[in-house]
Design a protein around this motif. Structure first.
Motif, PDB file in Angstrom:
ATOM      1  N   SER A   1       5.553  -5.748  -2.054  1.00  0.00           N
ATOM      2  CA  SER A   1       5.193  -4.380  -2.420  1.00  0.00           C
ATOM      3  C   SER A   1       3.713  -4.302  -2.763  1.00  0.00           C
ATOM      4  CB  SER A   1       6.034  -3.929  -3.628  1.00  0.00           C
ATOM      5  OG  SER A   1       5.529  -2.727  -4.137  1.00  0.00           O
ATOM      6  N   ALA A   2       3.260  -5.293  -3.507  1.00  0.00           N
ATOM      7  CA  ALA A   2       1.859  -5.278  -3.953  1.00  0.00           C
ATOM      8  C   ALA A   2       0.901  -5.509  -2.784  1.00  0.00           C
ATOM      9  CB  ALA A   2       1.652  -6.342  -5.028  1.00  0.00           C
ATOM     10  N   VAL A   3       1.207  -6.510  -1.976  1.00  0.00           N
ATOM     11  CA  VAL A   3       0.302  -6.827  -0.868  1.00  0.00           C
ATOM     12  C   VAL A   3       0.487  -5.803   0.245  1.00  0.00           C
ATOM     13  CG1 VAL A   3      -0.190  -8.482   0.955  1.00  0.00           C
ATOM     14  CG2 VAL A   3       0.249  -9.285  -1.366  1.00  0.00           C
ATOM     15  N   GLY A   4      -0.544  -5.022   0.490  1.00  0.00           N
ATOM     16  CA  GLY A   4      -0.425  -3.991   1.513  1.00  0.00           C
ATOM     17  C   GLY A   4      -1.789  -3.615   2.053  1.00  0.00           C
ATOM     18  N   LEU A   5      -1.872  -2.420   2.570  1.00  0.00           N
ATOM     19  CA  LEU A   5      -3.150  -1.969   3.126  1.00  0.00           C
ATOM     20  C   LEU A   5      -4.232  -1.992   2.049  1.00  0.00           C
ATOM     21  CD1 LEU A   5      -1.650   0.985   5.131  1.00  0.00           C
ATOM     22  CD2 LEU A   5      -2.617  -1.106   6.091  1.00  0.00           C
ATOM     23  N   GLY A   6      -3.815  -1.794   0.818  1.00  0.00           N
ATOM     24  CA  GLY A   6      -4.768  -1.838  -0.291  1.00  0.00           C
ATOM     25  C   GLY A   6      -5.513  -3.161  -0.346  1.00  0.00           C
ATOM     26  N   ASN A   7      -4.811  -4.250  -0.078  1.00  0.00           N
ATOM     27  CA  ASN A   7      -5.455  -5.561  -0.125  1.00  0.00           C
ATOM     28  C   ASN A   7      -6.316  -5.805   1.097  1.00  0.00           C
ATOM     29  OD1 ASN A   7      -2.794  -5.570  -1.454  1.00  0.00           O
ATOM     30  ND2 ASN A   7      -3.454  -7.577  -2.135  1.00  0.00           N
TER      31      ASN A   7
ATOM     32  N   TYR B   1       0.709   6.479   4.358  1.00  0.00           N
ATOM     33  CA  TYR B   1       0.971   5.051   4.572  1.00  0.00           C
ATOM     34  C   TYR B   1       1.692   4.842   5.907  1.00  0.00           C
ATOM     35  CZ  TYR B   1       0.646   0.612   2.109  1.00  0.00           C
ATOM     36  OH  TYR B   1       0.267  -0.639   1.697  1.00  0.00           O
TER      37      TYR B   1
ATOM     38  N   PHE C   1      -3.471   0.601  -7.445  1.00  0.00           N
ATOM     39  CA  PHE C   1      -2.854   0.829  -6.146  1.00  0.00           C
ATOM     40  C   PHE C   1      -2.375  -0.500  -5.574  1.00  0.00           C
ATOM     41  CE2 PHE C   1      -2.922   1.568  -1.541  1.00  0.00           C
ATOM     42  CZ  PHE C   1      -2.143   2.713  -1.473  1.00  0.00           C
ATOM     43  N   SER C   2      -3.240  -1.492  -5.644  1.00  0.00           N
ATOM     44  CA  SER C   2      -2.940  -2.777  -5.035  1.00  0.00           C
ATOM     45  C   SER C   2      -1.745  -3.447  -5.698  1.00  0.00           C
ATOM     46  CB  SER C   2      -4.167  -3.684  -5.113  1.00  0.00           C
ATOM     47  OG  SER C   2      -3.901  -4.890  -4.464  1.00  0.00           O
ATOM     48  N   LEU C   3      -1.600  -3.283  -7.016  1.00  0.00           N
ATOM     49  CA  LEU C   3      -0.471  -3.915  -7.696  1.00  0.00           C
ATOM     50  C   LEU C   3       0.782  -3.028  -7.687  1.00  0.00           C
ATOM     51  CD1 LEU C   3      -2.241  -5.613 -10.738  1.00  0.00           C
ATOM     52  CD2 LEU C   3      -1.204  -6.726  -8.778  1.00  0.00           C
ATOM     53  N   SER C   4       0.719  -1.915  -6.971  1.00  0.00           N
ATOM     54  CA  SER C   4       1.870  -0.979  -6.880  1.00  0.00           C
ATOM     55  C   SER C   4       2.273  -0.432  -8.243  1.00  0.00           C
ATOM     56  CB  SER C   4       3.101  -1.652  -6.265  1.00  0.00           C
ATOM     57  OG  SER C   4       2.821  -2.179  -5.021  1.00  0.00           O
TER      58      SER C   4
ATOM     59  N   MET D   1       3.793   3.739 -10.004  1.00  0.00           N
ATOM     60  CA  MET D   1       4.350   4.488  -8.878  1.00  0.00           C
ATOM     61  C   MET D   1       5.851   4.303  -8.837  1.00  0.00           C
ATOM     62  SD  MET D   1       2.031   5.813  -6.791  1.00  0.00           S
ATOM     63  CE  MET D   1       0.262   5.726  -6.671  1.00  0.00           C
TER      64      MET D   1
ATOM     65  N   ALA E   1       7.556   1.859  -8.272  1.00  0.00           N
ATOM     66  CA  ALA E   1       8.061   0.795  -7.394  1.00  0.00           C
ATOM     67  C   ALA E   1       8.423  -0.470  -8.181  1.00  0.00           C
ATOM     68  CB  ALA E   1       7.023   0.466  -6.323  1.00  0.00           C
TER      69      ALA E   1
ATOM     70  N   SER F   1       5.200  -2.974   1.774  1.00  0.00           N
ATOM     71  CA  SER F   1       4.870  -2.000   0.722  1.00  0.00           C
ATOM     72  C   SER F   1       5.650  -0.705   0.921  1.00  0.00           C
ATOM     73  CB  SER F   1       3.373  -1.683   0.741  1.00  0.00           C
ATOM     74  OG  SER F   1       2.635  -2.830   0.461  1.00  0.00           O
TER      75      SER F   1
ATOM     76  N   SER G   1       9.125  -0.593  -0.362  1.00  0.00           N
ATOM     77  CA  SER G   1       9.273  -0.456  -1.816  1.00  0.00           C
ATOM     78  C   SER G   1       9.104   1.008  -2.224  1.00  0.00           C
ATOM     79  CB  SER G   1       8.272  -1.348  -2.559  1.00  0.00           C
ATOM     80  OG  SER G   1       6.962  -0.847  -2.484  1.00  0.00           O
TER      81      SER G   1
HETATM   82  N1  PHE Z   1       0.320  -1.956  -3.265  1.00  0.00           N
HETATM   83  C1  PHE Z   1       0.322  -1.383  -1.965  1.00  0.00           C
HETATM   84  C2  PHE Z   1      -0.992  -1.739  -1.273  1.00  0.00           C
HETATM   85  O1  PHE Z   1      -1.772  -2.480  -1.763  1.00  0.00           O
HETATM   86  C3  PHE Z   1       0.521   0.107  -1.989  1.00  0.00           C
HETATM   87  C4  PHE Z   1       1.609   0.575  -2.892  1.00  0.00           C
HETATM   88  C5  PHE Z   1       1.307   1.381  -3.963  1.00  0.00           C
HETATM   89  C6  PHE Z   1       2.925   0.196  -2.687  1.00  0.00           C
HETATM   90  C7  PHE Z   1       2.299   1.795  -4.826  1.00  0.00           C
HETATM   91  C8  PHE Z   1       3.914   0.587  -3.547  1.00  0.00           C
HETATM   92  C9  PHE Z   1       3.605   1.390  -4.623  1.00  0.00           C
HETATM   93  O2  PHE Z   1      -1.263  -1.265  -0.220  1.00  0.00           O
END
Ligand code: PHE
Length: 511
Positions: free
Chosen positions: A21-27, A102, A234-237, A240, A242, A337, A340
């Motif tokens: 969930s944490a690792v996503g487009l944000g990272n 997203y 955002f990166s750690l979700s 939100m 989640a 992500s 989640s």
């Molecule tokens: N953490 C995800 C990212 O880094 C985005 C995200 C935000 C996912 C909030 C779930 C909840 O891209």
């Protein structure tokens, strides 16, 4: 009801899902360019401090509230707080708005995988366009974007319909290790390109980004705080719903502090690795084309979909293979992500049905969630990041504040810009001053936190988190709305004081 409620198969499964969930487009996309834009090393230090003093605290809190109540955000907040029950709605609507863009970005990844596969099969000449031309052509073909967005949503829907351990956990158990290996492959390729070291300096040498002319001037510390804070959340979700939702499926035996440390560390590591994979390659390509450092697109969608596509197209025959690996990696990150977010949105209704004794409604609920997401995502897919139309053009406005630039920014403003920092601030105030920190600490105690951690937690949740979140909120407002900075600091400050008072007044004394 509890007996029928979903749960994780194992703690490792939970960890991989939470990291997913944490690792996503944000990272992979946000972190590298925000780090560069905000003066590299300074950003990194601020980010790490925030992750420890704020991110960790909210992570533990969300997991604890989730696990204690075994409920989705809407019902969980209703159960623990009289004054702030509505945070649960913030934490459910925000993920819904995030999914609007997203899933469009996920759709772009699918299209880039297809593009690189075509090049791999028929030679680089098959699509002999520059990254910029490819991206422009894609954005101005809305129907294609809608179709691939829908495909992305369907993939996520099927996984989430599979259930918490049968779908989400299963996907992450394969997806996360695969992502890690692919990232390593791209890092090795990136660092062996000519001048790659310039990209590393851009990231890690204090002041280099300005000195070498990549950016004009480094922003001030307060701006960096806002940017790094927003990015970290955002990166750690966080904030939100989640993490809270994932926590609600976790067994009472697991140690929440240890789990939080692992999730925060893994997410930060992957963000740094993504930076090392992406920035040196982009810089190397730009310099080899004779661009001045300032001309290399290192920020925004351009980095992922223009600059990097150019990098792969210019690597010779083998380039498209790296292209496929890279965009598949981004796709996995996006899916892990997005599922989640989908789970968080649907959880409330799945719980409601369980209460009524209906046990098998997950498939139906998630189908409806997916359809609703598709509706909003069509708007974002169709406007093509503002290429085809935008909120501003629809309103006939000419001087455009960022939040009206395109529908992606518009939805992002409400979710990442407002709901997220506000939600985190309110959560900290609720725990620190309304319910009392023992709400969380007693739950954490199933894994026995040390006295030191308890003190650290109490101090952070009462003071550090609310104040930092006010700065992050102001920073986001300035980014999205522009105008006078001072006004936004005042607005954030007034909100902080107001909610602080509301949280603290008239509570029954804790025994
Ligand atoms: N953490 C995800 C990212 O880094 C985005 C995200 C935000 C996912 C909030 C779930 C909840 O891209």
């Amino acid at each position: 009801m509890e007996n029928n409620r979903s749960s994780w198969g194992s703690n490792l499964g939970f960890l991989l899902a939470a990291i997913g969930s944490a690792v996503g487009l944000g990272n992979i996309w946000g972190f590298p360019y925000k780090m560069g834009k905000s003066g590299g090393f300074t950003f990194l230090i601020v980010y790490l401090l925030l992750a420890i003093f704020v991110g960790m605290i909210i992570m533990v809190s969300e997991l604890a509230v989730g696990r204690k109540t075994k409920l989705s955000p809407i019902d969980a907040y209703k159960k623990v707080s009289k004054k702030f029950a509505w945070i649960g709605w913030l934490a459910t609507i925000a993920p819904f708005l995030i999914m609007s863009f997203y899933s469009v970005l996920g759709g772009y990844c699918l299209q880039y995988i297809a593009l690189n596969m075509t090049k791999l099969s028929f030679g680089n000449e098959a699509v002999a366009m520059s990254g910029g031309d490819v991206f422009g052509a894609m954005l101005t073909t809305p129907l294609g974007c809608v179709v691939f967005t829908a495909l992305f949503i369907i993939i996520c829907m099927v996984i989430v319909q599979g259930g918490v351990s049968g779908g989400i956990e299963k996907f992450n158990k394969v997806g996360m290790p695969a992502l890690f290996v692919m990232l390593l492959i791209i890092i090795v390729r990136s660092l062996t390109l000519p001048n790659a070291v310039e990209g590393l300096k851009f990231m890690f040498v204090p002041g280099y980004a300005v000195k070498a002319g990549f950016i004009d001037e480094a922003p001030n510390l307060i701006t960096v705080l806002g940017t790094a804070g927003g990015q970290m959340f955002f990166s750690l979700s966080l904030a939100m719903g989640a993490i809270l939702t994932y926590g609600s499926y976790l067994s009472k035996d697991e140690n929440l502090v240890k789990n939080s440390v692992i999730i925060v560390a893994a997410d930060t590591l992957i963000a740094l690795m993504a930076g090392i994979a992406v920035i040196p390659a982009a810089v190397s390509y730009g310099l080899s084309q004779g661009m001045a450092p300032g001309e290399i697109t290192l920020r925004g969608p351009g980095l992922l979909f223009i600059t990097l596509q150019d990098v792969f197209s210019n690597m010779g025959k083998i380039g498209p293979l790296f292209g496929v690996i890279f965009y598949v990696l981004v796709l996995i990150a996006a899916i892990s992500s997005a599922i989640s977010l989908m789970e968080t949105i649907g959880a409330h209704w799945i719980d409601k049905d369980l209460e009524k004794g209906e046990t098998d409604t997950r498939k139906r609920v998630i189908l409806i969630v997916a359809l609703l997401i598709l509706l909003e995502a069509i708007i974002v897919a169709w406007d093509g990041l503002g290429s085809n139309f935008s909120p501003a053009s629809l309103l006939g406005i000419t001087t455009v504040p960022t939040f009206l630039d395109c529908f992606l920014d518009f939805f992002d403003c409400w979710s990442e810009g407002i709901a997220m920092p506000l939600g985190a601030m309110l959560m900290a105030l609720m725990i620190g001053w309304e319910t009392g920190p023992n709400l969380v600490l007693d739950e954490v105690a199933h894994g026995d936190p040390s006295e030191g951690f308890k003190k650290f937690y109490k101090f952070c949740v009462k003071f550090v988190v609310p104040i930092v979140m006010a700065f992050v909120l102001a920073g986001q407002m300035i980014d999205f709305f522009g105008a006078n900075e001072i006004i936004w600091y005042v607005v954030a400050g007034v909100l902080l004081v107001l909610f602080w008072i509301i949280a603290g007044v008239g509570n029954k004394k804790e025994a």
